[in-house]
Motif scaffolding. Structure first.
Motif, PDB file in Angstrom:
ATOM      1  N   ARG A 197      44.270  38.713  29.650  1.00  0.00           N
ATOM      2  CA  ARG A 197      45.991  39.052  30.582  1.00  0.00           C
ATOM      3  C   ARG A 197      47.040  37.875  30.313  1.00  0.00           C
ATOM      4  O   ARG A 197      47.845  38.869  29.877  1.00  0.00           O
ATOM      5  CB  ARG A 197      45.537  39.108  32.162  1.00  0.00           C
ATOM      6  CG  ARG A 197      46.646  40.322  32.575  1.00  0.00           C
ATOM      7  CD  ARG A 197      46.642  40.737  33.755  1.00  0.00           C
ATOM      8  NE  ARG A 197      47.914  41.756  34.201  1.00  0.00           N
ATOM      9  CZ  ARG A 197      48.620  41.629  35.820  1.00  0.00           C
ATOM     10  NH1 ARG A 197      47.609  40.959  35.955  1.00  0.00           N
ATOM     11  NH2 ARG A 197      49.611  41.691  35.360  1.00  0.00           N
ATOM     12  N   ALA A 198      46.472  36.860  30.537  1.00  0.00           N
ATOM     13  CA  ALA A 198      47.488  35.874  30.162  1.00  0.00           C
ATOM     14  C   ALA A 198      47.896  35.846  28.963  1.00  0.00           C
ATOM     15  O   ALA A 198      48.893  35.575  28.018  1.00  0.00           O
ATOM     16  CB  ALA A 198      47.207  34.453  30.809  1.00  0.00           C
ATOM     17  N   SER A 199      46.683  36.310  28.132  1.00  0.00           N
ATOM     18  CA  SER A 199      47.057  35.928  25.764  1.00  0.00           C
ATOM     19  C   SER A 199      47.860  37.162  26.114  1.00  0.00           C
ATOM     20  O   SER A 199      48.191  37.171  24.548  1.00  0.00           O
ATOM     21  CB  SER A 199      45.350  35.540  25.674  1.00  0.00           C
ATOM     22  OG  SER A 199      44.138  35.290  26.703  1.00  0.00           O
ATOM     23  N   HIS A 200      48.095  38.082  26.782  1.00  0.00           N
ATOM     24  CA  HIS A 200      48.461  39.334  26.432  1.00  0.00           C
ATOM     25  C   HIS A 200      50.092  39.459  26.941  1.00  0.00           C
ATOM     26  O   HIS A 200      50.388  40.789  26.799  1.00  0.00           O
ATOM     27  CB  HIS A 200      48.167  40.383  26.908  1.00  0.00           C
ATOM     28  CG  HIS A 200      46.284  41.117  26.295  1.00  0.00           C
ATOM     29  ND1 HIS A 200      44.902  40.474  25.949  1.00  0.00           N
ATOM     30  CD2 HIS A 200      46.219  41.147  24.760  1.00  0.00           C
ATOM     31  CE1 HIS A 200      44.473  40.443  25.378  1.00  0.00           C
ATOM     32  NE2 HIS A 200      45.325  41.133  24.071  1.00  0.00           N
ATOM     33  N   GLU A 201      50.274  38.343  27.478  1.00  0.00           N
ATOM     34  CA  GLU A 201      51.633  38.691  28.044  1.00  0.00           C
ATOM     35  C   GLU A 201      52.511  37.713  27.813  1.00  0.00           C
ATOM     36  O   GLU A 201      52.362  36.481  27.734  1.00  0.00           O
ATOM     37  CB  GLU A 201      51.189  38.109  29.543  1.00  0.00           C
ATOM     38  CG  GLU A 201      50.670  39.102  30.960  1.00  0.00           C
ATOM     39  CD  GLU A 201      51.542  40.135  31.058  1.00  0.00           C
ATOM     40  OE1 GLU A 201      52.477  40.732  30.163  1.00  0.00           O
ATOM     41  OE2 GLU A 201      50.715  41.541  31.445  1.00  0.00           O
TER      42      GLU A 201
END
Length: 371
Positions: free
Chosen positions: A244-248
């Motif tokens: 999730r952090a990679s896509h934010e």
């Protein structure tokens, strides 16, 4: 022309820390996690080591020319012609950096808070505030930063302790599997932003009261920045997870957006938006001040007020150079490190070499005259 302002070593440390840590804490974390996954928290550590080595080069150069900014050093080392041209390149970089910071602000506000508002409105409104601060001088900027810094610190600590309820150690499974050389190559942009950008603070050296403590204060600011960035990445992985952090783009904003305390404290993202405005104020006011001060020093201008106002249009216009935030991200990831090499490494090393050459000639003349 230079003003007669004076700031303490503590104020310089706060300025350096706010300048280095501020925007990078908001805009760099997601990108690092997307590249290095569970090992992303290590990247700020080796980038910080590179940053300290660069600081030693800049301090060495500044020690040869005490009481001078990087603009004045250019002219003293390389002469009014070639040195003045390099000084103009530095001023151009200060203006470009101000535009990049302004665009970061505009993208954040438009994407997350006010999507229907034209991005140029955010740029001009914030630049007017910055222009006023720059007109008042470096002492005003440093005192404002000193006043606002505790608010930023307390807010981050509050976010940290509240978000720990979402922590999950399972999100770190798969650590220590990265290819070190490939990861260093792909994350070299972190050295450029923020650590190479720190050379801008050489413009503030003449205003620090205690010249002997600048080195310790500057190095400490880089070390603390590296540690806090590493902690921020580690915290984000534990709370959001790698996927999730990679896509934010704004992972910290997402964490705050989803925080709630019971049914009373919800939608706290406006708080973190205010904190972002504060840290952008710190960084942008410094880069904008350096651009204005550099022009005054190069062209011997006594009144910086009209220069400050005029640069609003230039910075606002340059900030529209990217069509969207993706172009900004690609530029930062692919080209920013190489772009920064010229200003943060090549020119300072060239000035050191020319300084050693001049001092060597002077020593030979002294020895020759004594003989």
């Amino acid at each position: 022309m230079m003003e007669t302002a004076r700031i303490s070593t503590w104020q310089f440390f706060i300025l350096a820390l706010g300048y280095l840590l501020g925007t990078s804490f908001f805009f760099r974390i997601g990108g690092l996690i997307s590249i290095a996954k569970q090992d992303a928290w290590m990247i700020p550590l080796w980038s910080g080591i590179a940053g300290v080595l660069l600081v030693l080069i800049w301090i060495k150069l500044a020690n040869y020319y005490p009481g001078n900014t990087i603009i004045q050093i250019c002219i003293q080392v390389a002469g009014k012609g070639f040195g003045g041209f390099i000084a103009l390149l530095y001023i151009g970089y200060f203006v470009h950096l101000s535009a990049l910071i302004t665009r970061n602000l505009g993208d954040f506000m438009k994407i997350n808070l006010m999507p229907r508002t034209p991005i140029v409105v955010f740029h001009v409104m914030f630049l007017l505030v910055i222009c006023y601060a720059v007109t008042k001088g470096v002492e005003t900027i440093s005192r404002s930063t000193e006043f606002l810094f505790p608010l930023v610190t307390v807010t981050f600590l509050l976010i940290f302790f509240i978000a720990l309820s979402e922590w999950n150690w399972d999100r770190f499974q798969g650590m220590f599997h990265m290819n070190i050389w490939t990861t260093m190559k792909e994350t070299r942009s972190l050295i450029g932003f923020p650590f190479m950008e720190a050379f801008v603070l050489m413009m503030l050296f003449p205003y620090v009261k205690s010249k002997n403590r600048i080195k310790v204060s500057f190095i400490l600011a880089n070390v603390v920045t590296a540690l806090l960035l590493s902690l921020g990445v580690f915290f984000t992985i534990g709370v959001l997870g790698v996927t999730r952090a990679s896509h934010e783009t704004y992972s910290l904003f997402v964490i705050v957006q989803e925080m709630h305390i019971g049914t009373f404290f919800e939608h706290l993202e406006s708080t973190i938006a205010l904190i972002l405005l504060i840290v952008i104020f710190i960084k942008l006011s410094i880069s904008y001040y350096c651009a204005v001060s550099g022009l005054c020093q190069l062209f011997q201008v006594n009144n910086r007020s009209w220069l400050s106002i005029s640069l609003i249009l230039l910075v606002s216009g340059l900030s529209l150079g990217f069509d969207n935030i993706l172009e900004n991200i690609v530029f930062n990831r692919e080209y920013y490190f190489e772009y920064m090499l010229l200003f943060a490494v090549i020119f300072p090393l060239l000035f050191l070499f020319l300084t050693w050459m001049k001092k060597g000639k002077e020593k030979r003349k002294v020895v020759g005259s004594q003989a």
